[in-house]
Write a protein that holds these residues in place. Sequence first.
Motif, mmCIF file in Angstrom:
data_model
loop_
_atom_site.group_PDB
_atom_site.id
_atom_site.type_symbol
_atom_site.label_atom_id
_atom_site.label_comp_id
_atom_site.label_asym_id
_atom_site.label_seq_id
_atom_site.Cartn_x
_atom_site.Cartn_y
_atom_site.Cartn_z
ATOM 1 N N HIS A 130 0.832 -1.212 0.000
ATOM 2 C CA HIS A 130 0.000 0.000 0.000
ATOM 3 C C HIS A 130 0.866 1.262 0.000
ATOM 4 C CE1 HIS A 130 -3.712 -2.308 1.083
ATOM 5 N NE2 HIS A 130 -2.798 -3.125 1.598
ATOM 6 N N SER A 131 2.183 1.101 -0.134
ATOM 7 C CA SER A 131 3.122 2.213 0.041
ATOM 8 C C SER A 131 3.885 2.523 -1.243
ATOM 9 C CB SER A 131 4.154 1.868 1.125
ATOM 10 O OG SER A 131 3.525 1.529 2.338
ATOM 11 N N ASP A 132 4.194 3.806 -1.415
ATOM 12 C CA ASP A 132 5.061 4.253 -2.511
ATOM 13 C C ASP A 132 6.467 4.549 -1.998
ATOM 14 O OD1 ASP A 132 2.796 4.546 -4.450
ATOM 15 O OD2 ASP A 132 2.151 6.021 -2.956
ATOM 16 N N LEU A 133 6.587 4.666 -0.685
ATOM 17 C CA LEU A 133 7.800 5.190 -0.074
ATOM 18 C C LEU A 133 7.954 4.578 1.320
ATOM 19 C CD1 LEU A 133 9.842 7.729 0.274
ATOM 20 C CD2 LEU A 133 7.828 8.971 0.999
ATOM 21 N N VAL A 134 9.186 4.249 1.678
ATOM 22 C CA VAL A 134 9.489 3.777 3.042
ATOM 23 C C VAL A 134 10.560 4.706 3.613
ATOM 24 C CG1 VAL A 134 10.463 1.898 4.436
ATOM 25 C CG2 VAL A 134 8.983 1.354 2.486
ATOM 26 N N ILE A 135 10.372 5.155 4.848
ATOM 27 C CA ILE A 135 11.445 5.891 5.529
ATOM 28 C C ILE A 135 12.040 4.986 6.591
ATOM 29 C CG2 ILE A 135 12.086 7.846 7.005
ATOM 30 C CD1 ILE A 135 9.963 9.536 5.702
ATOM 31 N N VAL A 136 13.299 4.639 6.398
ATOM 32 C CA VAL A 136 14.024 3.851 7.391
ATOM 33 C C VAL A 136 14.723 4.853 8.305
ATOM 34 C CG1 VAL A 136 15.900 2.198 7.739
ATOM 35 C CG2 VAL A 136 14.317 1.914 5.801
ATOM 36 N N MET A 137 14.279 4.903 9.553
ATOM 37 C CA MET A 137 14.889 5.834 10.516
ATOM 38 C C MET A 137 16.231 5.286 10.972
ATOM 39 S SD MET A 137 12.824 8.377 10.682
ATOM 40 C CE MET A 137 13.830 9.246 11.903
ATOM 41 N N THR A 138 17.264 6.114 10.839
ATOM 42 C CA THR A 138 18.590 5.715 11.298
ATOM 43 C C THR A 138 19.007 6.500 12.543
ATOM 44 O OG1 THR A 138 19.378 7.088 9.461
ATOM 45 C CG2 THR A 138 19.484 4.718 9.156
ATOM 46 N N VAL A 139 18.014 7.162 13.168
ATOM 47 C CA VAL A 139 18.120 7.710 14.527
ATOM 48 C C VAL A 139 16.756 7.497 15.170
ATOM 49 C CG1 VAL A 139 19.811 9.511 13.914
ATOM 50 C CG2 VAL A 139 17.350 10.059 13.903
ATOM 51 N N GLU A 140 16.687 7.628 16.504
ATOM 52 C CA GLU A 140 15.369 7.650 17.146
ATOM 53 C C GLU A 140 14.700 8.958 16.731
ATOM 54 O OE1 GLU A 140 13.949 5.258 18.635
ATOM 55 O OE2 GLU A 140 15.660 3.947 18.958
ATOM 56 N N PRO A 141 13.460 8.903 16.241
ATOM 57 C CA PRO A 141 12.856 10.137 15.745
ATOM 58 C C PRO A 141 12.619 11.143 16.871
ATOM 59 C CG PRO A 141 11.213 8.391 15.846
ATOM 60 C CD PRO A 141 12.552 7.754 16.163
ATOM 61 N N GLY A 142 12.647 12.418 16.488
ATOM 62 C CA GLY A 142 12.347 13.464 17.458
ATOM 63 C C GLY A 142 13.292 14.645 17.384
#
Length: 220
Positions: A130-142
């Motif tokens: 269902h996705s066009d894009l994936v964001i792989v976080m390489t830090v804890e978000p914030g």
Amino acid sequence: MDPVIAPSILAANFAHLAADVQSAQQAGADWIHVDVMDGHFVPNISIGVPIVKALRGVTDLPLDVHLMITNPDAYVEAFAKAGADHLTIHIEAASDPSHTLDRIRGLGCKAGIALNPGTPADSLADALPHSDLVIVMTVEPGFGGQAYMTDAAQKIPEIRQMPGGADVHISVDGGINAQTGQHSLRAGANVLVAGSAIFRSPAGIEAAIKQLKGLTTHDS
Ligand code: DX5
Ligand code: ZN
């Protein structure tokens, strides 16, 4: 192929946001990454719908809006109406990710799914088609300005192998500079999100973007 470069305005000068965004655009940025934080899903508050609307008036680059918010389903319509082109929700924050991703597409936006460093790749199995894009976080978000977590990028090849994973954009977000960006591209990412390395570069916005743009993707 050149990597897609998405400067994160979290590190820009908010008092001169239009000027920073226009500098990034002139230097060859492909997307403008907009970090929305609610003080609930992440322990920080950043910006919201009115800023997306204002940005829409100063750039024609795609606005790549990263929703680090609880209950994203309640807000996607407002962000789409404000002019977002891409809307990315967090797998950890959505009660029915596939439903919200379909709604995002129905609103005329590209749909993205993000995952935190500690979230396994296979948690995306249902959402990926269902996705066009994936964001792989390489830090804890914030927060911007944190160090790249090498282990988190190891999920990228796994995501590429999953059904629906071959054709999506895979962005890496957090601690990206020329060195960590090259590592991510080798792992199979094709989009580099970078805040500090662009807007706080001693060499300036233009030189920083050109350096990232000069990196090579895996399929080059
Ligand atoms: C972090 C945000 C990032 C952040 C990246 O929660 O999602 O987009 O702005 O900043 P840098 O590039 O400074 O790590
Ligand atoms: Zn982000």
